[in-house]
Scaffold this active site. Structure first.
Site, short mmCIF file in Angstrom:
data_model
loop_
_atom_site.label_atom_id
_atom_site.label_comp_id
_atom_site.label_asym_id
_atom_site.label_seq_id
_atom_site.Cartn_x
_atom_site.Cartn_y
_atom_site.Cartn_z
N GLY A 1 2.47 2.34 5.64
CA GLY A 1 3.68 1.47 5.44
C GLY A 1 4.73 2.07 6.68
O GLY A 1 5.31 1.61 7.79
N GLU B 1 5.69 -3.99 0.85
CA GLU B 1 5.81 -3.29 -1.02
C GLU B 1 5.19 -1.57 -0.92
O GLU B 1 3.91 -1.98 -0.82
CB GLU B 1 5.12 -4.07 -0.97
CG GLU B 1 5.91 -4.32 -2.98
CD GLU B 1 5.18 -3.56 -3.92
OE1 GLU B 1 4.98 -2.21 -4.36
OE2 GLU B 1 4.05 -3.92 -4.57
N GLY C 1 1.27 -1.36 0.37
CA GLY C 1 -0.23 -0.18 -0.04
C GLY C 1 0.81 1.35 0.07
O GLY C 1 2.33 1.37 -0.76
N SER C 2 0.45 2.53 0.30
CA SER C 2 1.04 3.83 0.22
C SER C 2 2.49 3.90 1.48
O SER C 2 2.41 2.98 2.83
CB SER C 2 0.49 4.30 1.62
OG SER C 2 0.04 5.12 2.29
N THR C 3 3.43 4.54 1.29
CA THR C 3 4.17 4.43 2.15
C THR C 3 3.97 5.31 3.58
O THR C 3 4.66 4.53 4.01
CB THR C 3 5.16 5.76 1.04
OG1 THR C 3 5.89 4.79 0.74
CG2 THR C 3 6.11 5.85 2.19
N GLU C 4 2.78 6.37 3.51
CA GLU C 4 2.64 6.31 4.20
C GLU C 4 2.05 5.48 5.41
O GLU C 4 2.10 5.51 7.20
CB GLU C 4 1.03 7.49 4.42
CG GLU C 4 0.39 8.71 5.19
CD GLU C 4 -0.06 8.85 4.89
OE1 GLU C 4 -0.95 9.00 3.46
OE2 GLU C 4 -1.08 9.52 6.12
N CYS D 1 1.75 0.29 -8.61
CA CYS D 1 2.72 0.47 -7.64
C CYS D 1 3.96 0.62 -8.60
O CYS D 1 5.38 1.55 -8.37
CB CYS D 1 3.16 -0.20 -6.78
SG CYS D 1 3.37 -1.73 -6.57
P1 NDP Z 1 -3.21 2.75 1.86
O1 NDP Z 1 -2.04 2.57 2.57
O2 NDP Z 1 -3.85 3.20 3.02
O3 NDP Z 1 -4.36 1.28 1.92
C1 NDP Z 1 -3.33 0.27 0.92
C2 NDP Z 1 -4.26 -0.99 2.40
O4 NDP Z 1 -4.36 -0.57 3.91
C3 NDP Z 1 -5.71 -1.40 2.92
O5 NDP Z 1 -5.99 -1.92 2.71
C4 NDP Z 1 -6.22 -0.27 3.68
O6 NDP Z 1 -7.57 -0.28 3.92
C5 NDP Z 1 -5.11 -0.69 4.70
N1 NDP Z 1 -4.46 0.53 5.75
C6 NDP Z 1 -4.92 2.05 5.89
N2 NDP Z 1 -4.75 2.50 6.89
C7 NDP Z 1 -4.06 1.29 7.44
C8 NDP Z 1 -3.42 1.62 9.37
N3 NDP Z 1 -3.55 2.68 10.17
N4 NDP Z 1 -2.68 1.05 9.30
C9 NDP Z 1 -2.91 -0.45 8.62
N5 NDP Z 1 -3.76 -1.37 7.67
C10 NDP Z 1 -3.99 0.06 7.30
O7 NDP Z 1 -3.75 3.21 0.28
P2 NDP Z 1 -4.55 4.34 -0.46
O8 NDP Z 1 -5.87 3.31 -0.54
O9 NDP Z 1 -5.60 5.26 0.38
O10 NDP Z 1 -3.81 4.79 -1.20
C11 NDP Z 1 -3.34 6.18 -1.31
C12 NDP Z 1 -2.36 6.10 -1.75
O11 NDP Z 1 -1.06 5.29 -1.82
C13 NDP Z 1 -2.34 6.17 -3.02
O12 NDP Z 1 -3.52 7.01 -4.02
C14 NDP Z 1 -0.59 5.15 -3.39
O13 NDP Z 1 -0.34 6.53 -4.69
C15 NDP Z 1 -1.03 4.49 -2.69
N6 NDP Z 1 -1.34 3.79 -2.86
C16 NDP Z 1 -0.20 2.05 -3.60
C17 NDP Z 1 -0.07 1.02 -3.91
C18 NDP Z 1 1.24 0.10 -4.27
O14 NDP Z 1 0.43 -1.35 -4.04
N7 NDP Z 1 1.85 0.48 -3.80
C19 NDP Z 1 -1.65 0.49 -3.42
C20 NDP Z 1 -2.78 1.46 -2.91
C21 NDP Z 1 -1.78 2.53 -3.13
P3 NDP Z 1 -8.59 0.87 3.43
O15 NDP Z 1 -8.29 1.12 1.66
O16 NDP Z 1 -9.52 -0.39 3.71
O17 NDP Z 1 -9.41 2.30 4.24
#
Ligand code: NDP
Length: 486
Positions: free
Chosen positions: A241, A258, A236-239, A292
């Protein structure tokens, strides 16, 4: 005028049977969430409500982790690799048998074109299970000594861009290595993970080996903070992560992350231009740019910039945007209103910072979330659109004169997930690949994936690898350092 006129070629929706509501998959059964909370999942191309899904809270997470722990100690860790492999082969075969249904379900819930779910996502999902099924009884060859052991319970959190494929990247190696899992799909795309829960039942997988807990970010946070998980795998997002890395600091829990990327796709003046154009399109407009490792920074040698940009615009004008269920569609819907707002905002920032914006002239449907393929020229390295992940169909074009300059610009990013190099010179490809700080470097191609090939990043793109021997090793510990399973 369009080069060709296409008649509608819609895939049939009748192959899927979406329930009105879904529970949580814990201990081999669908159960109601303890506090009864639910949310809806919609089709991003029409905003139609597809189903209601349970939102897991603290007690549900505890129950899921407990189910995984008990399945680990009583069943899965005691089973031979050969037996585990049989289950994985069975799951792989069922996925292949149900591939059309899964492709339709993914397209409805995610918004990506059926052509991609049918030809890319679902075949790769099956391939991941077949590949890891083969590893289950050969763990002594992973490189961690003759008898590596699993971690125990793996908490896995996945995003919405490749919902079932990300599940496969996480679940297949974890199970092959002998771990049990609790997986949380993204809030906007839970349906194929729930279909996978049914597939686990169909395969007679022992109860509790796979648990699926649906919910939003808060559910993910609760899972990450559970004191009884041994390993966390996140995409998911770096934030987010960073939050996870902070949470596991000081705990014995292992983590692989990742995260995002801002890949350079580098076109030298001796590159086969027609192929490179296809590679640029595949690199950044595949899956609406929700990738990503997308090649979002096009680095083109200055002498061919005009030729490449003109050819690219001509090619983009032929892409068909619209109903993702139509087999001729190239560009589907943006996954959510939130993501669309982010893409719009970043594109406006690009213009405000002085870059020149061009978008393909396509008609956007009235309902749903849509953004046209967009190219920014006159981009400087300092622009936010050249530095930050946009995660949409938006390309930034920069130029270079020498290979050294291309390399310096490509590496000038806090990320390091992937890169592409287009040139006819093999020696230049090798030199670039050696010096690019990116986990994956594609040469004269882009966005190719295979279960046997490790994938992962440097710097803010995260740590750990998924796929291949390296990805499997992330779910194992060397025998001499292993604690006895609880
Ligand atoms: P997130 O990182 O928020 O989402 C990825 C997963 O993490 C989702 O299942 C999400 O749940 C979950 N999640 C969210 N907050 C937490 C937390 N505090 N602790 C544990 N798990 C959590 O990505 P977003 O969907 O918000 O997308 C935002 C940006 O991130 C995008 O614009 C893109 O730039 C980037 N991104 C990158 C990805 C990659 O493969 N590198 C994939 C997705 C996004 P839920 O979605 O149900 O809230």
């Amino acid at each position: 005028m369009a080069l060709f006129e296409y008649s509608p070629a819609p895939e049939s929706r009748s192959v899927v049977d979406i329930a009105e509501s879904y529970g949580l998959f814990i201990g081999g059964e669908f159960v109601e969430p303890t506090d009864g909370r639910r949310f809806t999942t919609i089709s991003p191309s029409s905003e139609e409500v597809l189903s209601e899904v349970a939102e897991a809270g603290q007690l549900d997470i505890d129950a899921a982790v407990q189910a995984a722990r008990s399945a680990y100690s009583r069943t899965w860790s005691r089973m031979s690799g050969r037996e585990r492999g049989k289950y994985l082969f069975r799951i792989a075969r069922i996925i292949a048998e149900r591939s059309r249904e899964l492709a339709v379900l993914e397209t409805l819930d995610n918004g990506k074109p059926i052509r991609e779910t049918r030809d890319v996502d679902i075949p790769l999902v099956a391939a991941h299970f077949f590949y890891h099924a083969g590893w289950a009884d050969k763990l002594g060859y992973v490189g961690l000594g003759p008898n590596p052991r699993p971690h125990g319970v793996a908490a896995q959190i996945i995003p919405w861009n490749f919902p079932l494929l990300m599940l496969a990247w996480k679940v297949a190696p974890a199970l092959a290595a002998g771990n049990t899992v609790v997986l949380k799909p993204a809030e906007t795309t839970p349906l194929t993970a729930l279909a996978f829960a049914e597939i686990c039942q169909q395969a007679d997988l022992p109860a509790g080996v796979v648990n699926i807990v649906t919910g939003g970010g808060e559910t993910g946070r609760l899972l990450v903070e559970s004191s009884d998980v041994d390993k966390i795998a996140f995409t998911g997002s770096t934030e987010v992560g960073r939050l996870i890395a902070r949470s596991v600091a000081g705990r014995p829990t292992r983590a692989t992350l990742e995260l995002g990327g801002k890949a350079a796709n580098i076109i030298f003046d001796d590159a086969p231009i027609d192929q490179a154009i296809e590679g640029i399109v595949r690199g950044v407009f595949f899956n609406q740019g929700h990738v990503c490792c997308a090649g979002t920074r096009l680095l083109v040698q200055e002498s061919i910039e005009a030729e490449v940009v003109d050819a690219l615009k001509r090619r983009l004008a032929t892409l068909r945007l619209g109903d993702p269920m139509d087999k001729n569609t190239d560009i589907g819907a943006i996954n959510s209103a939130v993501q669309l707002a982010r893409i719009r905002e970043m594109s406006d920032v690009g213009e405000a910072e002085g870059a020149t914006r061009w978008s393909a002239a396509c008609t956007l449907p009235d309902r749903g979330f849509w953004f046209p393929p967009t190219v920014f020229t006159d981009v400087a390295q300092t622009h936010r659109i050249a530095r930050e992940e946009i995660f949409g169909p938006v390309l930034s074009v920069l130029t270079f004169r020498t290979p050294e300059e291309a390399l310096a610009k490509a590496n000038n990013t806090p990320y390091g997930l992937s890169a592409g190099v287009w040139t006819e010179k093999g020696s230049r490809i090798l030199w670039m690949a050696q010096h690019l700080r990116a986990g994956v470097v594609w040469a004269n191609t882009f966005n190719h994936f295979d279960p046997s090939s490790p994938f992962g990043g440097y710097k803010e793109s995260g740590y750990g690898r998924e796929g291949g021997r390296h990805g499997l090793a992330a779910y194992l510990v060397a025998d001499e350092t292993t604690e006895v399973a609880r």
